[in-house]
Design a protein around this motif. Structure first.
Motif, PDB file in Angstrom:
ATOM      1  N   GLU B  13       0.833  -1.215   0.000  1.00 20.52           N
ATOM      2  CA  GLU B  13       0.000   0.000   0.000  1.00 20.52           C
ATOM      3  C   GLU B  13       0.855   1.246   0.000  1.00 20.52           C
ATOM      4  OE1 GLU B  13      -3.466  -1.684   2.826  1.00 20.52           O
ATOM      5  OE2 GLU B  13      -3.063   0.476   2.887  1.00 20.52           O
ATOM      6  N   LEU B  14       1.916   1.213   0.808  1.00 15.19           N
ATOM      7  CA  LEU B  14       2.748   2.413   0.901  1.00 15.19           C
ATOM      8  C   LEU B  14       3.489   2.640  -0.404  1.00 15.19           C
ATOM      9  CD1 LEU B  14       4.032   1.955   4.506  1.00 15.19           C
ATOM     10  CD2 LEU B  14       2.527   3.705   3.676  1.00 15.19           C
ATOM     11  N   ALA B  17       1.209   4.352  -2.767  1.00 18.35           N
ATOM     12  CA  ALA B  17       0.940   5.754  -2.465  1.00 18.35           C
ATOM     13  C   ALA B  17       2.134   6.626  -2.842  1.00 18.35           C
ATOM     14  CB  ALA B  17       0.628   5.894  -0.975  1.00 18.35           C
ATOM     15  N   ASN B  18       3.331   6.184  -2.467  1.00 20.25           N
ATOM     16  CA  ASN B  18       4.522   6.978  -2.788  1.00 20.25           C
ATOM     17  C   ASN B  18       5.459   6.139  -3.618  1.00 20.25           C
ATOM     18  OD1 ASN B  18       3.587   8.967  -1.142  1.00 20.25           O
ATOM     19  ND2 ASN B  18       4.735   8.250   0.626  1.00 20.25           N
ATOM     20  N   ALA B  43       6.079  11.218   4.905  1.00 18.52           N
ATOM     21  CA  ALA B  43       4.869  10.708   4.247  1.00 18.52           C
ATOM     22  C   ALA B  43       4.547   9.307   4.749  1.00 18.52           C
ATOM     23  CB  ALA B  43       5.077  10.695   2.739  1.00 18.52           C
ATOM     24  N   GLN B  46       3.198   9.457   8.196  1.00 19.07           N
ATOM     25  CA  GLN B  46       1.813   9.955   8.206  1.00 19.07           C
ATOM     26  C   GLN B  46       0.854   8.853   7.824  1.00 19.07           C
ATOM     27  OE1 GLN B  46       0.597  13.272   8.852  1.00 19.07           O
ATOM     28  NE2 GLN B  46      -1.258  12.068   8.862  1.00 19.07           N
ATOM     29  N   GLN B  47       1.223   8.064   6.802  1.00 16.52           N
ATOM     30  CA  GLN B  47       0.304   7.003   6.383  1.00 16.52           C
ATOM     31  C   GLN B  47       0.193   5.910   7.430  1.00 16.52           C
ATOM     32  OE1 GLN B  47       2.141   6.293   2.742  1.00 16.52           O
ATOM     33  NE2 GLN B  47       0.522   7.283   1.572  1.00 16.52           N
ATOM     34  N   ASP B  50      -2.099   7.135  10.022  1.00 17.82           N
ATOM     35  CA  ASP B  50      -3.511   7.011   9.656  1.00 17.82           C
ATOM     36  C   ASP B  50      -3.973   5.578   9.718  1.00 17.82           C
ATOM     37  OD1 ASP B  50      -3.002   9.503   7.093  1.00 17.82           O
ATOM     38  OD2 ASP B  50      -3.499   9.699   9.218  1.00 17.82           O
ATOM     39  N   LYS B  51      -3.055   4.628   9.523  1.00 28.44           N
ATOM     40  CA  LYS B  51      -3.441   3.218   9.621  1.00 28.44           C
ATOM     41  C   LYS B  51      -3.665   2.793  11.051  1.00 28.44           C
ATOM     42  CE  LYS B  51      -1.177   0.866   5.915  1.00 28.44           C
ATOM     43  NZ  LYS B  51      -2.304   1.049   5.018  1.00 28.44           N
TER      44      LYS B  51
END
Lengths: 415, 169, 225
Positions: B13-14, B17-18, B43, B46-47, B50-51
């Motif tokens: 997932e990461l 995203a990036n 970043a 931060q993700q 949020d997880k």
């Protein structure tokens, strides 16, 4: 209204405004920078606080640390794994068993050795005794800061009893080097169980006496109630755990959340506060003493038989009587004492619940007999960051009380 | 700790995203480590925040001498609801020891980042107060790097009394 | 038979005894009488009384640095009670204290602070280096620590890590003996081992004077603050 109602007192104080008034000559009020230097009578160690104050009210505080920085982590890289234990014990000098436990836990994770159950129970007994001892010193010195000087002697009387127990099991009062990788260094002697039971019978009464002495005292109540509260969300952002977080209402305790070393076999409660002010912090730590006594009683009653250290001879020294008969035992003994065991390359972070919060140890092994990096995550180091927002706009005397309730141990902060 | 497959899912997932943020994953001794490129650290943090990994347990530096890139910074994150830990590792070299700061997301990273700067020389861009914290302000050198000598007082014995104080580590 | 004559130091006890006998008889006159009075009144009685009372009422300074501080706090406790000797008045201000018990590890950042505080103390003052970390480097022989001998004169070193309260008490009682004017014999006198000292060759002496591992300031050399 009762004498315990402090809100009107605070309202009266707060009605005095600190707006800059022109004094007719164009003067304005100035902020005073006060250096509460590394040497000050509050016995929390060598902490330097640069406080910016407006009158008696603190607007900002900058802690400056490093006055007892010992380079423990660098020294630990030069020593074999079992020689690191005495070095790492001296970090947070009131919770020495916890320091050793965190390090041994990390190395045991890397080596994947099993700690026998008797060793786990013995570890729990010593850890909880250390927790009570740390709370005794905290209570004695905090009461000293608040002005209740005689508490110091009562608390240190209990501390002497606990140190007698430590001396009985390991020969040393402080920094006992009792925990080793794989278990404990030696089994407990005869008479230890009886003495611990006697201590457990006396301790709750003594803790009640301390509560009686302090909690009905109006000065203590006015100084602690309602001062410097901080919510649990704010504390979590700073990384604060331990009694401070529990006083703010969050029942986070690693002994219950991620049990290690047989803590899941014991039945105990977690004292939790509501408001998160200094009074709650005091009550939470005081209540933890009773819970620790309960844990010790259960551990001592249920102490299983068995080895006190892992039977893996590559990690733990063989018992001495084997050296006369077995050649392998002799070789293992020689290798362990001269070079020490080697740990395969890897990194581990092991966290336990110390008396101040989450005490973690990070060990990086590179395959040799010495660790390549040892880092201790000390709870007081992170708690000190939360001091500045906690005491903002409080009085200087409140800051002294807050510092006492924060329970910083400079040895852990500076390492 | 998320198990090995959970870790791979998170890494996947990461990465989506990036681009280029996750360099590798490692799962050993029940510990999950994500190695991240230094510029993507905020970043990724931060993700992960949020997880659910909202608690920064520890921020510390490691010197991987002699492997390059030499200086590593580890972020130990914890999810308090699931009781899950995950580590994020960022490695920089001594020639360009800069990492963006995590103090915006975790105010509790203030003192640990200063300590990593003091002991290893890693500069955190955006840190409000990038100064030495444990050593005196005018100290030169970064003590916990592996090539910094341990120092200390030489031990004087009879054999090295005449010739000088000998070598100490 | 030859008679050897040698002059004896006038403070020799035999001379003092003869002078005392003469004084009682009224035979001691002039300069000898003055000298006798000087010696027995000033040196013997007053100074001894002053140092006896000094030794029994020292105000130590609270200087807890690390783990040894906790053991120092327990000599204030009731098991090993420092109040028995009159030393319980721990003062926080260096202007009011006369004993600095350095308890704990002295880091590089803290050493100038300690030196400044020691300078602020008023004469006469003493210092005890408690524990292994400040006496030598202790457990940690590394870049961050300074042995206390390097920046201030120390009277008594107490070994231990941390020293038991009884051990610290022993060091304190030795210091009290030193203050009161009867310093305890060194181990060589006690164990009849005088003459076993290592004698450095002139080359070694020159080298150790040039580049000592440990600088010891002579006592009383304090740049006042």
């Amino acid at each position: 209204m009762s004498a315990l109602d402090t809100s009107t007192y605070r309202q009266r104080e707060e009605s005095i405004t600190y707006q800059a008034e022109s004094a007719g000559m164009g003067e304005t009020h100035e902020l005073l920078t006060l250096n509460i230097g590394p040497h000050h009578p509050a016995t929390h160690g060598v902490l330097r606080l640069l406080t910016t104050m407006e009158g008696e009210v603190i607007r900002d505080v900058k802690p400056i640390i490093g006055y007892v920085h010992t380079g423990i982590e660098k020294t630990a890289e030069q020593k074999a794994y079992w020689k690191v234990i005495p070095v790492i014990e001296r970090m947070d000098y009131l919770s020495y068993y916890f320091n050793a436990m965190a390090f041994c836990g990390a190395v045991e994770d890397l080596l994947e050795v099993e700690v026998p159950e008797r060793a786990q129970y013995l570890r729990v007994i010593h850890l909880e005794l250390d927790r009570i001892m740390s709370h005794m010193v905290w209570l004695g010195t905090s009461a000293l800061d608040l002005g209740a000087i005689s508490m110091f002697w009562y608390c240190f009387r209990e501390r002497e009893t606990i140190l007698d127990l430590f001396e009985m099991s390991s020969g040393q009062r402080m920094h006992t080097r009792y925990f080793q990788v794989g278990g404990v260094i030696e089994d407990i002697p005869r008479g230890f169980v009886a003495k611990v039971k006697q201590f457990c019978n006396e301790m709750p009464t003594r803790a009640d006496q301390y509560a009686d002495m302090l909690e009905k005292n109006q000065i203590v109540l006015e100084r602690l109630r309602g001062t410097c509260a901080m919510s649990a969300e704010e504390l979590l952002k700073f990384g604060v755990t331990g009694p401070l977080l529990r006083a703010a209402g969050n029942p986070w305790d690693l002994r219950k959340a991620a049990p290690y070393s047989s803590y899941d076999k014991f039945d105990f409660k977690i004292p939790v506060g509501t408001v998160g002010d200094n009074y709650d912090r005091y009550r939470v730590r005081h209540a933890e003493i009773y819970e620790s006594v309960k844990i010790i009683e259960q551990a001592i009653d249920g102490l299983p038989e068995g080895p006190y250290i892992t039977p893996d001879r590559k990690v733990a020294l063989p018992p001495r009587h084997e050296l006369a008969t077995s050649m392998e035992a002799l070789i293992h003994h020689f290798k362990l004492v001269t070079e020490g065991f080697r740990v395969p390359p890897g990194e581990a972070y092991h966290a336990i619940e110390g008396p101040r919060g989450e005490l973690g140890c990070f060990v990086r092994a590179d395959g040799s007999g010495k660790p390549a990096r040892v880092h201790m995550r000390d709870p007081s180091f992170t708690h000190l960051q939360a001091l500045a927002p906690m005491v903002k706009d409080a009085y200087l005397a409140d800051m002294i009380a807050t510092l006492a309730m924060l329970d910083p141990i400079l040895g852990g902060i500076d390492r | 700790m998320p198990d090995a497959t959970g870790l791979e899912l998170i890494a996947h997932e990461l990465r989506e995203a990036n681009e280029g943020s996750i360099l590798q994953t490692e799962f050993r001794h029940r510990r999950a480590v994500l190695e991240v490129a230094p510029e993507h650290v905020p970043a990724v943090l931060q993700q992960l925040h949020d997880k659910g990994y909202t608690f920064l347990a520890s921020l510390h530096g490691v010197d991987y001498y002699p492997e390059e890139p030499r200086l590593g910074v580890l972020y130990e994150l914890m999810d308090m609801h699931e009781v899950d830990r995950i580590s994020v590792k960022a490695r920089v070299s001594t020639q360009a020891p800069r990492i963006p700061t995590a103090t915006g997301l975790f105010p509790g990273a203030n003192f640990p980042e200063r300590e990593v700067y003091d002991m290893f020389g890693v500069v955190f861009d955006g840190h409000p107060d990038m100064r030495r914290i444990l050593m005196p302000e005018d100290f030169e050198g970064f003590p916990q790097r592996r090539d910094f000598p341990v120092g200390g007082e030489p031990v004087l014995f009879t054999y090295n009394e005449e010739t000088g104080y000998g070598k100490y580590q | 038979m030859e008679i050897k004559r040698e002059t004896v130091d006038p403070s020799d006890f035999r001379v003092r005894q003869l002078n005392a006998r003469d004084m009682l008889r009224g035979d001691l006159v002039g300069e000898e009488l003055d000298k006798f009075v000087e010696q027995s009144v000033m040196t013997t009685t007053l100074e001894k009384a002053v140092s006896w009372s000094q030794g029994n009422s020292i105000y130590p300074m609270t200087f807890g640095l690390a783990c040894c501080a906790i053991e120092m706090m327990s000599i204030v406790g009731m098991r090993v009670d420092i109040a028995r000797f009159g030393w319980e008045a721990f003062r926080a201000s260096p202007r009011q204290a006369d004993l600095l018990i350095l308890s704990g590890r002295v880091s590089v950042k803290m050493a100038p602070v300690i030196r400044r505080i020691y300078d602020q103390m008023l004469e006469p003052k003493w210092a005890i280096s408690m524990g292994a970390c400040c006496s030598s480097m202790g457990v940690f022989n590394n870049y961050a620590l300074v042995p206390s001998d390097k920046f201030m004169p120390i009277d008594v070193h107490v070994p231990g890590c941390p020293p038991r309260p009884e051990a610290l008490m022993h060091g304190i009682l030795r210091l009290r003996d030193k203050i009161q004017g009867h310093p305890p014999d060194g181990w060589r006198e006690r164990y009849d081992a005088v003459g076993t000292e290592e004698v450095l060759t002139p080359e070694q002496q020159r080298r150790s004077a040039q580049d000592p591992a440990i600088n010891v300031f002579p006592g009383g050399d304090t740049a006042g603050a």
